[in-house]
Design an enzyme around this catalytic site. Structure first.
Site, mmCIF file in Angstrom:
data_model
loop_
_atom_site.group_PDB
_atom_site.id
_atom_site.type_symbol
_atom_site.label_atom_id
_atom_site.label_comp_id
_atom_site.label_asym_id
_atom_site.label_seq_id
_atom_site.Cartn_x
_atom_site.Cartn_y
_atom_site.Cartn_z
ATOM 1 N N HIS A 307 17.040 -1.142 -94.643
ATOM 2 C CA HIS A 307 17.312 -1.186 -93.215
ATOM 3 C C HIS A 307 18.091 0.054 -92.827
ATOM 4 O O HIS A 307 18.933 0.508 -93.597
ATOM 5 C CB HIS A 307 18.114 -2.449 -92.838
ATOM 6 C CG HIS A 307 18.060 -2.749 -91.392
ATOM 7 N ND1 HIS A 307 18.905 -2.154 -90.489
ATOM 8 C CD2 HIS A 307 17.232 -3.548 -90.684
ATOM 9 C CE1 HIS A 307 18.597 -2.590 -89.281
ATOM 10 N NE2 HIS A 307 17.585 -3.428 -89.369
ATOM 11 N N ASP A 364 12.874 -9.494 -92.051
ATOM 12 C CA ASP A 364 11.444 -9.777 -92.131
ATOM 13 C C ASP A 364 10.993 -10.269 -93.486
ATOM 14 O O ASP A 364 9.852 -10.696 -93.644
ATOM 15 C CB ASP A 364 10.646 -8.522 -91.764
ATOM 16 C CG ASP A 364 10.743 -8.230 -90.287
ATOM 17 O OD1 ASP A 364 10.816 -9.200 -89.526
ATOM 18 O OD2 ASP A 364 10.762 -7.056 -89.907
HETATM 19 N N1 ACO Z 1 10.836 0.483 -100.773
HETATM 20 C C1 ACO Z 1 11.061 1.521 -101.614
HETATM 21 N N2 ACO Z 1 11.878 2.553 -101.333
HETATM 22 C C2 ACO Z 1 12.500 2.527 -100.139
HETATM 23 C C3 ACO Z 1 12.341 1.490 -99.213
HETATM 24 C C4 ACO Z 1 11.468 0.425 -99.571
HETATM 25 N N3 ACO Z 1 11.261 -0.594 -98.736
HETATM 26 N N4 ACO Z 1 13.074 1.734 -98.112
HETATM 27 C C5 ACO Z 1 13.701 2.892 -98.325
HETATM 28 N N5 ACO Z 1 13.361 3.384 -99.551
HETATM 29 C C6 ACO Z 1 13.898 4.592 -100.198
HETATM 30 C C7 ACO Z 1 13.305 5.852 -99.589
HETATM 31 O O1 ACO Z 1 12.136 6.247 -100.305
HETATM 32 C C8 ACO Z 1 14.445 6.815 -99.737
HETATM 33 O O2 ACO Z 1 14.485 7.216 -101.102
HETATM 34 P P1 ACO Z 1 14.995 8.723 -101.490
HETATM 35 O O3 ACO Z 1 16.423 8.786 -101.004
HETATM 36 O O4 ACO Z 1 14.837 8.774 -102.959
HETATM 37 O O5 ACO Z 1 14.090 9.650 -100.739
HETATM 38 C C9 ACO Z 1 15.675 5.973 -99.491
HETATM 39 O O6 ACO Z 1 15.288 4.635 -99.878
HETATM 40 C C10 ACO Z 1 16.148 5.949 -98.028
HETATM 41 O O7 ACO Z 1 15.040 5.575 -97.220
HETATM 42 P P2 ACO Z 1 14.817 6.055 -95.726
HETATM 43 O O8 ACO Z 1 13.379 5.864 -95.377
HETATM 44 O O9 ACO Z 1 15.415 7.416 -95.554
HETATM 45 O O10 ACO Z 1 15.717 5.028 -94.927
HETATM 46 P P3 ACO Z 1 15.656 4.764 -93.378
HETATM 47 O O11 ACO Z 1 16.974 4.250 -92.985
HETATM 48 O O12 ACO Z 1 15.119 5.965 -92.659
HETATM 49 O O13 ACO Z 1 14.507 3.632 -93.234
HETATM 50 C C11 ACO Z 1 13.425 1.540 -93.213
HETATM 51 C C12 ACO Z 1 14.766 2.291 -93.085
HETATM 52 C C13 ACO Z 1 12.376 2.169 -92.280
HETATM 53 C C14 ACO Z 1 13.609 0.088 -92.781
HETATM 54 C C15 ACO Z 1 12.929 1.622 -94.678
HETATM 55 O O14 ACO Z 1 13.898 1.036 -95.556
HETATM 56 C C16 ACO Z 1 11.577 0.952 -94.887
HETATM 57 O O15 ACO Z 1 10.547 1.612 -94.707
HETATM 58 N N6 ACO Z 1 11.542 -0.354 -95.282
HETATM 59 C C17 ACO Z 1 10.298 -1.075 -95.424
HETATM 60 C C18 ACO Z 1 9.771 -1.510 -94.055
HETATM 61 C C19 ACO Z 1 10.569 -2.643 -93.450
HETATM 62 O O16 ACO Z 1 10.861 -3.643 -94.107
HETATM 63 N N7 ACO Z 1 10.878 -2.504 -92.160
HETATM 64 C C20 ACO Z 1 11.609 -3.539 -91.389
HETATM 65 C C21 ACO Z 1 12.963 -3.084 -91.003
HETATM 66 S S1 ACO Z 1 13.842 -4.390 -90.216
HETATM 67 C C22 ACO Z 1 13.248 -4.413 -88.634
HETATM 68 O O17 ACO Z 1 12.789 -3.447 -88.097
HETATM 69 C C23 ACO Z 1 13.319 -5.640 -87.973
#
Ligand code: ACO
Length: 428
Positions: A307, A364
């Site tokens: 998140h 979610d």
């Molecule tokens: N699975 C695997 N790796 C992940 C995940 C995941 N679900 N989420 C983040 N990471 C990793 C990224 O690859 C990144 O790794 P790195 O530092 O080695 O490059 C690190 O964790 C940080 O991730 P970001 O994408 O920079 O984090 P951000 O805060 O921008 O994104 C987000 C948050 C979009 C929710 C992300 O965690 C994600 O894509 N999750 C899966 C989708 C999801 O569940 N979305 C619902 C969010 S809740 C809502 O909107 C109601």
């Protein structure tokens, strides 16, 4: 923090005022930065460090897993409140007394009729259309049936637009689902509570009485409350920015629905369930999918994990996980998907990749399991999220308009070609 921040650019020092919120959150006020520094702006893709507004609606503190609507904890609201009470609280700032609640509910019911011509619009969509696309279009279409714009300086006008959309939106949600299923479109029963009526509108079969299950209505009430607002997330920011051009409420909401649809935002609830089903069909090998999620050459992400704001735990996920167990238990459903979800969660919570990046289950991760047990089709999950988020979007739009916020218009740093001469096509 002192009341001034000092910024030094090219040897020149600039004093910037600071801002402190009621929960002691600090911000540097850069609203005059460009003018005083002769053109310097800040850059922050994804707005990870940018406060777009001041707001009195929702407080969340990601590191501590705190979420409060107008000061009330999400735990208390989810346990004790009714969704319509929460909607009123978010939009108007205080919990309603009985008289205010009754009037609010009664006005919503009066405004719930949708123009019959909307059915023709629904008829024109192919059955294969994704319900989020249909819902966004129908919400936008409401502007055509309610063309007069809201006078935001009139409390009455504002109130009427709020009850209008709260009345019509669940009808659009139910019709979107029923059309896909080939069921007749109708209006449920306004003698019921708001949430109970949503269930009846969605599930009533034409040839039999629909009996409200308290298990389902309690579960839906809780889910809607948990989704009702989440401060400046992607869809809410979209609603505020579209509304900032003084586009109408329905048009702003329609844009918010489109923003919510994406799998990185609200679309994650559908994506989670599809992922869990895919793991199940692939033999239930969670380790394989954990490895994929960690592989930087694989675009696969563990949906429902991570998140932008919660870097400890998502308090909504904690409540939903318990609710999922309860609902499945009460309904007597033994869903292997829930076991896969629990297994995946355990593995992730003990895996250094997820621990180091502070990736925890979000709201979610478990909501889809409840929706599935309730008989809601997977493609409708994000629509249910939109139904819950509606009061939050309305509250944020209303606040933005009442505060007379300026039009949202970010700046950029240009990195394209510098000036060059046009070459006619035959000479290129
Ligand atoms: N699975 C695997 N790796 C992940 C995940 C995941 N679900 N989420 C983040 N990471 C990793 C990224 O690859 C990144 O790794 P790195 O530092 O080695 O490059 C690190 O964790 C940080 O991730 P970001 O994408 O920079 O984090 P951000 O805060 O921008 O994104 C987000 C948050 C979009 C929710 C992300 O965690 C994600 O894509 N999750 C899966 C989708 C999801 O569940 N979305 C619902 C969010 S809740 C809502 O909107 C109601």
């Amino acid at each position: 923090m002192s009341d001034k921040a000092i910024l030094e650019i090219g040897g020149e020092k600039y004093e910037l005022p600071t801002y402190t919120g009621t929960e002691n959150e600090k911000a540097i006020d850069i609203s005059k930065l460009r003018g005083t520094t002769n053109g310097v702006i800040t850059i922050d893709p994804g707005y990870k460090n940018t406060g777009a507004c001041v707001s009195g609606i929702t407080f969340l503190e990601g590191d501590k897993g705190i979420l409060r609507y107008r000061g009330y904890s999400i735990e208390e609201l989810a346990a004790k409140a009714d969704f319509l009470e929460v909607a009123y609280l978010l939009i108007f700032g205080e919990l309603p007394n009985q008289e205010e609640y009754d009037r609010f509910h009664s006005d919503i019911k009066k405004k719930s009729i949708v123009d019959e011509d909307v059915r023709k619009i629904i008829d024109a969509f192919p059955k294969t259309a994704h319900p989020m696309g249909v819902l966004s279009s129908l919400t936008s279409a409401l502007t055509a049936f309610n063309p007069s714009s809201v006078n935001v300086d009139s409390e009455e006008d504002m109130y009427n637009s709020v009850v209008k959309i709260l009345g019509k939106f669940p009808v659009l949600v139910a019709w979107t689902m029923r059309k896909k299923q080939g069921l007749p479109l109708d209006y449920g029963d306004t003698s019921l509570g708001y949430v109970e009526n949503v269930l009846k509108m969605m599930f009533r079969q034409p040839h039999e009485e629909y009996v409200i299950s308290p298990i389902l209505s309690n579960a839906l009430n809780k889910l809607l409350i948990l989704h009702a607002d989440h401060e400046q997330n992607c869809s809410t920011s979209t609603v505020r920015i579209v509304g900032s051009s003084h586009a109408g409420l329905f048009a702003s909401l329609s844009a918010g629905i489109s923003a919510l649809w994406g799998p990185l935002h609200g679309g994650a609830n559908q994506a989670v369930l599809e992922m869990l089903k895919a793991i199940q069909e692939d033999g239930g090998d969670t380790a394989k999918y954990m490895a994929k999620a960690k592989d930087k050459n694989d675009p696969f992400r563990l949906m429902g994990f991570g998140h932008r704001v919660y870097k400890n735990f998502d308090p909504r996920a904690t409540i939903i996980k318990v609710a999922a167990d309860e609902v499945l238990g009460d309904l007597g459903v033994d869903d292997p998907i829930l076991d896969i979800a629990k297994g995946l969660e355990q593995e992730a919570l003990n895996d250094p990749y997820f621990v180091d990046r502070k990736l925890y289950p979000n709201v979610d991760f478990y909501s889809g399991i409840i929706y599935r047990a309730m008989g809601i089709p997977t493609e409708m999950f994000t629509v249910m999220f939109a139904l819950g988020r509606l009061p939050g979007w309305i509250a944020q739009w209303r606040e933005m308009r009442l505060m007379k916020e300026p039009i949202g218009r970010p700046r950029q740093i240009y990195t394209g070609a510098t000036e060059r001469a046009f070459i006619p096509v035959e000479k290129r």
